[in-house]
Design a protein around this motif. Structure first.
Motif, PDB file in Angstrom:
ATOM      1  N   VAL A 200      75.542 140.867  23.159  1.00 20.26           N
ATOM      2  CA  VAL A 200      75.789 141.687  21.975  1.00 20.26           C
ATOM      3  C   VAL A 200      75.632 140.800  20.751  1.00 20.26           C
ATOM      4  N   THR A 201      74.728 141.172  19.865  1.00 17.23           N
ATOM      5  CA  THR A 201      74.459 140.379  18.662  1.00 17.23           C
ATOM      6  C   THR A 201      73.773 141.241  17.621  1.00 17.23           C
ATOM      7  N   LYS A 202      73.925 140.880  16.368  1.00 18.06           N
ATOM      8  CA  LYS A 202      73.233 141.579  15.287  1.00 18.06           C
ATOM      9  C   LYS A 202      71.916 140.900  14.937  1.00 18.06           C
ATOM     10  N   GLU A 203      71.703 139.688  15.471  1.00 17.22           N
ATOM     11  CA  GLU A 203      70.497 138.924  15.160  1.00 17.22           C
ATOM     12  C   GLU A 203      69.392 139.216  16.189  1.00 17.22           C
ATOM     13  N   HIS A 204      68.214 139.609  15.702  1.00 17.19           N
ATOM     14  CA  HIS A 204      67.064 139.863  16.571  1.00 17.19           C
ATOM     15  C   HIS A 204      67.449 140.778  17.734  1.00 17.19           C
ATOM     16  N   SER A 205      68.131 141.858  17.416  1.00 17.29           N
ATOM     17  CA  SER A 205      68.639 142.758  18.448  1.00 17.29           C
ATOM     18  C   SER A 205      68.071 144.165  18.279  1.00 17.29           C
ATOM     19  N   ARG A 206      68.356 144.997  19.262  1.00 13.39           N
ATOM     20  CA  ARG A 206      67.942 146.396  19.231  1.00 13.39           C
ATOM     21  C   ARG A 206      69.150 147.258  19.566  1.00 13.39           C
ATOM     22  N   PRO A 207      69.221 148.484  19.025  1.00 10.46           N
ATOM     23  CA  PRO A 207      70.352 149.366  19.344  1.00 10.46           C
ATOM     24  C   PRO A 207      70.446 149.620  20.843  1.00 10.46           C
ATOM     25  N   ALA A 208      71.665 149.716  21.340  1.00 13.72           N
ATOM     26  CA  ALA A 208      71.883 149.975  22.764  1.00 13.72           C
ATOM     27  C   ALA A 208      73.140 150.818  22.931  1.00 13.72           C
ATOM     28  N   MET A 209      73.030 151.904  23.688  1.00 17.09           N
ATOM     29  CA  MET A 209      74.165 152.810  23.887  1.00 17.09           C
ATOM     30  C   MET A 209      74.329 153.141  25.366  1.00 17.09           C
ATOM     31  N   THR A 210      75.551 152.942  25.845  1.00 22.22           N
ATOM     32  CA  THR A 210      75.888 153.159  27.249  1.00 22.22           C
ATOM     33  C   THR A 210      77.100 154.075  27.343  1.00 22.22           C
ATOM     34  N   GLU A 211      76.955 155.202  28.033  1.00 24.45           N
ATOM     35  CA  GLU A 211      78.081 156.110  28.266  1.00 24.45           C
ATOM     36  C   GLU A 211      78.708 155.793  29.628  1.00 24.45           C
ATOM     37  N   TYR A 212      80.028 155.858  29.696  1.00 25.03           N
ATOM     38  CA  TYR A 212      80.678 155.638  30.985  1.00 25.03           C
ATOM     39  C   TYR A 212      81.787 156.657  31.216  1.00 25.03           C
ATOM     40  N   GLU A 213      82.044 156.904  32.474  1.00 20.53           N
ATOM     41  CA  GLU A 213      83.159 157.760  32.894  1.00 20.53           C
ATOM     42  C   GLU A 213      83.829 157.092  34.086  1.00 20.53           C
ATOM     43  N   VAL A 214      85.141 156.974  34.022  1.00 20.44           N
ATOM     44  CA  VAL A 214      85.899 156.370  35.122  1.00 20.44           C
ATOM     45  C   VAL A 214      86.095 157.415  36.216  1.00 20.44           C
TER      46      VAL A 214
END
Length: 321
Positions: A200-214
């Motif tokens: 996880v970083t703001k430098e040279h990064s791309r958006p990433a989204m992960t949904e989870y359910e327990v």
């Protein structure tokens, strides 16, 4: 020849680090170092050392030699096929198998097996048009979709981008996440310390989204169902690791000895025994849904948990009785 202009945010980075970040999809940091040593890199038209600190406004040019073209050879390897027609093939990739040939993995991959399945002896790497619509990490098991025509590949890639191609995973993670459901919305980029990992970083990064359910909770772990809104490299593994709940058994992202070290009291021995049941990350792509590129029929497929994952899950359940 590739060229870059240094921004104010990038100022004072070492030249080799700056280029490693800019060329992360093309070259390793050691390869960047070799280009600098071979005087294939100029800054404002001048040769500089790897330790040179780049300045805002610097114009950097890199001469990248053409990559050699490798030949991919067919191999008779077992394939578990769920669906196949003239346009697509859907199969289950076992843990331990690399999806596509690359440096260090020219044999034993899914593509080698598919070549044999299609009756081809070999193929040129550049001209091989078998289209993996998406990929799975070497030690992640589960459903994987392959397009057999360029038209099918294009349409399925669009479904992937539009999120109409659905993928769901099951994972066992360490500890207990907050809440029954959640969305991890954190950008990911290559780790400066280890280019094989993402963080996880703001430098040279791309958006990433992960949904989870327990789905189930145990003394020191949880069974999760996960859906991807984006498809970044190592996304699930990196996101869960960042939250302090790495995928169980994952050595690269803190899911083995490091996580075990945080378990105290009576659960430590139980957790150690649990780790002996699985030699890789407990992550399985169990569901895939897509619209057939020709018939337009919506197709849904489910895959059972592999033996090692199921054995771990059964053991965790017995501890709760």
């Amino acid at each position: 020849m590739q060229s870059f202009k240094v921004t104010s945010k990038e100022a004072n980075l070492r030249l080799d680090k700056f280029l490693a970040l800019e060329l992360e999809q093309v070259l390793s940091r050691s390869a960047v170092q070799r280009l600098i040593d071979e005087k294939k890199v100029t800054v404002g038209g001048k040769i500089q050392k790897a330790s040179y600190k780049v300045q805002a406004g610097d114009f950097i040019e890199v001469e990248i030699p053409p990559r050699p073209v490798y030949e991919i050879t067919a191999e008779k390897l077992p394939l578990k096929i769920y669906f196949e027609d003239e346009e697509v093939i859907l199969l289950e990739k076992p843990a331990g198998m690399v999806s596509h040939p690359a440096v260090g993995h020219w044999t034993g991959t899914l593509v080698n097996a598919l070549l044999y399945h299609f009756g081809l002896e070999k193929a040129d790497e550049e001209n091989f048009r078998l289209g993996l619509v998406h990929r799975l990490d070497k030690n992640t098991s589960g459903l994987l979709l392959v397009a057999k025509t360029m038209t099918a590949h294009s349409q399925l890639q669009k479904q992937l981008k539009d999120r109409t191609l659905k993928r769901r995973y099951q994972a066992i993670s360490w500890g207990h996440l907050k809440g029954k459901k959640g969305l991890i919305d954190l950008p990911l980029g290559r780790s400066p310390a280890d280019r094989k990992k993402v963080v996880v970083t703001k430098e040279h990064s791309r958006p990433a989204m992960t949904e989870y359910e327990v789905l189930e909770s145990f003394s020191f772990s949880q069974l999760l169902q996960i859906a991807l809104r984006t498809g970044r490299t190592h996304q699930i593994r990196a996101h869960l690791s960042h939250l302090g709940h790495p995928v169980f058994g994952d050595p690269e992202y803190g899911g083995r000895d490091k996580a075990l070290g945080g378990i105290k009291g009576e659960y430590r021995q139980q957790a150690a025994w649990a780790l002996e049941l699985i030699e890789r990350q407990a992550l399985h792509a169990f569901y895939l849904s897509f619209v057939h590129p020709v018939t337009k029929e919506k197709l849904d497929f489910f895959s059972e948990l592999p033996d090692d994952f199921q054995a771990l899950l059964n053991y965790l359940r017995t501890l709760e009785k």
